[in-house]
Write a protein that holds these residues in place. Structure first.
Motif, PDB file in Angstrom:
ATOM      1  N   GLN A   1      -5.086  -2.528  -4.168  1.00 40.00           N
ATOM      2  CA  GLN A   1      -3.864  -1.773  -4.461  1.00 40.00           C
ATOM      3  C   GLN A   1      -3.048  -2.466  -5.549  1.00 40.00           C
ATOM      4  O   GLN A   1      -2.536  -1.815  -6.461  1.00 40.00           O
TER       5      GLN A   1
ATOM      6  N   LYS B   1       3.029   4.242  -1.348  1.00 41.04           N
ATOM      7  CA  LYS B   1       3.037   4.913  -2.653  1.00 41.04           C
ATOM      8  C   LYS B   1       4.344   4.670  -3.412  1.00 41.04           C
ATOM      9  O   LYS B   1       4.365   4.694  -4.631  1.00 41.04           O
TER      10      LYS B   1
ATOM     11  N   ASP C   1      -7.982  -5.001   0.718  1.00 45.86           N
ATOM     12  CA  ASP C   1      -7.304  -3.724   0.500  1.00 45.86           C
ATOM     13  C   ASP C   1      -6.027  -3.912  -0.315  1.00 45.86           C
ATOM     14  O   ASP C   1      -5.765  -3.172  -1.269  1.00 45.86           O
TER      15      ASP C   1
ATOM     16  N   THR D   1       0.799  -1.215   0.000  1.00 43.06           N
ATOM     17  CA  THR D   1       0.000   0.000   0.000  1.00 43.06           C
ATOM     18  C   THR D   1       0.838   1.275   0.000  1.00 43.06           C
ATOM     19  O   THR D   1       0.287   2.355  -0.159  1.00 43.06           O
TER      20      THR D   1
ATOM     21  N   ARG E   1       4.758   1.839  -6.118  1.00 47.02           N
ATOM     22  CA  ARG E   1       4.210   1.970  -7.471  1.00 47.02           C
ATOM     23  C   ARG E   1       5.291   1.929  -8.534  1.00 47.02           C
ATOM     24  O   ARG E   1       5.034   1.561  -9.676  1.00 47.02           O
TER      25      ARG E   1
END
Length: 188
Positions: A114, A78, A110, A76, A81
């Motif tokens: 993601q 950032k 969750d 989760t 990514r």
């Protein structure tokens, strides 16, 4: 007297400069801004391979809930990514395995959302692989709970024929609905 400067520019006289100079000298020196002491920098980003290794170490010392939290935070985050999807896939597979084992459906849901957002534009087959693994593990868990409930039910029926049914405690009665309900919530 010829004008060498632009018409909108005006040359300041010595008198104006002297009038302005005491104001500049009276102002306090500029102090650079410092960060507040309470601000804690974010933890450094780890590679997925290192997170996976750390999670296996935690599982080895019977700290699976901590390993699950570590994996979830990594997925989760950032900063993950920018990581390659191929390196995140083993992290997700382990996360799914631990979340089914520990009955953490919301956490798995969750993380799956993601992961879907991370990989939907690059590699859809990895989403399919992770979801199939999740469903497979959840179905195995439900099947095992159903078998255990059937065994308890047959024991109860055998005992009921020989003794009074009022003697049974509430802890001996099987609970089949929660695993099915968790599976349904996690899939839907």
């Amino acid at each position: 007297m010829g004008r060498s400067a632009a018409p909108h520019a005006r040359i300041a006289s010595t008198h104006e400069i002297e009038k302005f100079l005491p104001v500049c000298e009276a102002s306090p020196p500029r102090v650079p801004r410092q960060r507040p002491i309470s601000t804690i920098p974010p933890p450094p980003h780890q590679k997925p391979e290192n997170v996976l290794k750390r999670a296996h170490e935690l599982i080895g010392v019977n700290q699976a809930p901590t390993a699950l939290t570590l994996l979830h935070e990594h997925i989760t985050n950032k900063r993950s990514r920018s990581a390659a999807i191929a390196s995140l896939e083993p992290v997700m597979l382990l996360l799914v395995e631990l979340s089914v084992e520990q009955k953490k459906g919301k956490l798995a849901k969750d993380a799956l959302y993601q992961y879907k957002n991370l990989s939907q534009n690059t590699n859809i087959s990895t989403i399919e692989l992770v979801l199939k693994k999740f469903i497979e593990l959840a179905v195995e868990k439900v099947t095992a709970a159903q078998q255990k409930a059937d065994e308890v039910q047959s024991t109860i029926e055998a005992t009921a024929a020989t003794s009074n049914i009022d003697d049974l405690e509430a802890s001996e009665t099987p609970r089949v609905h929660p695993p099915r309900h968790r599976l349904w919530r996690a899939i839907s």
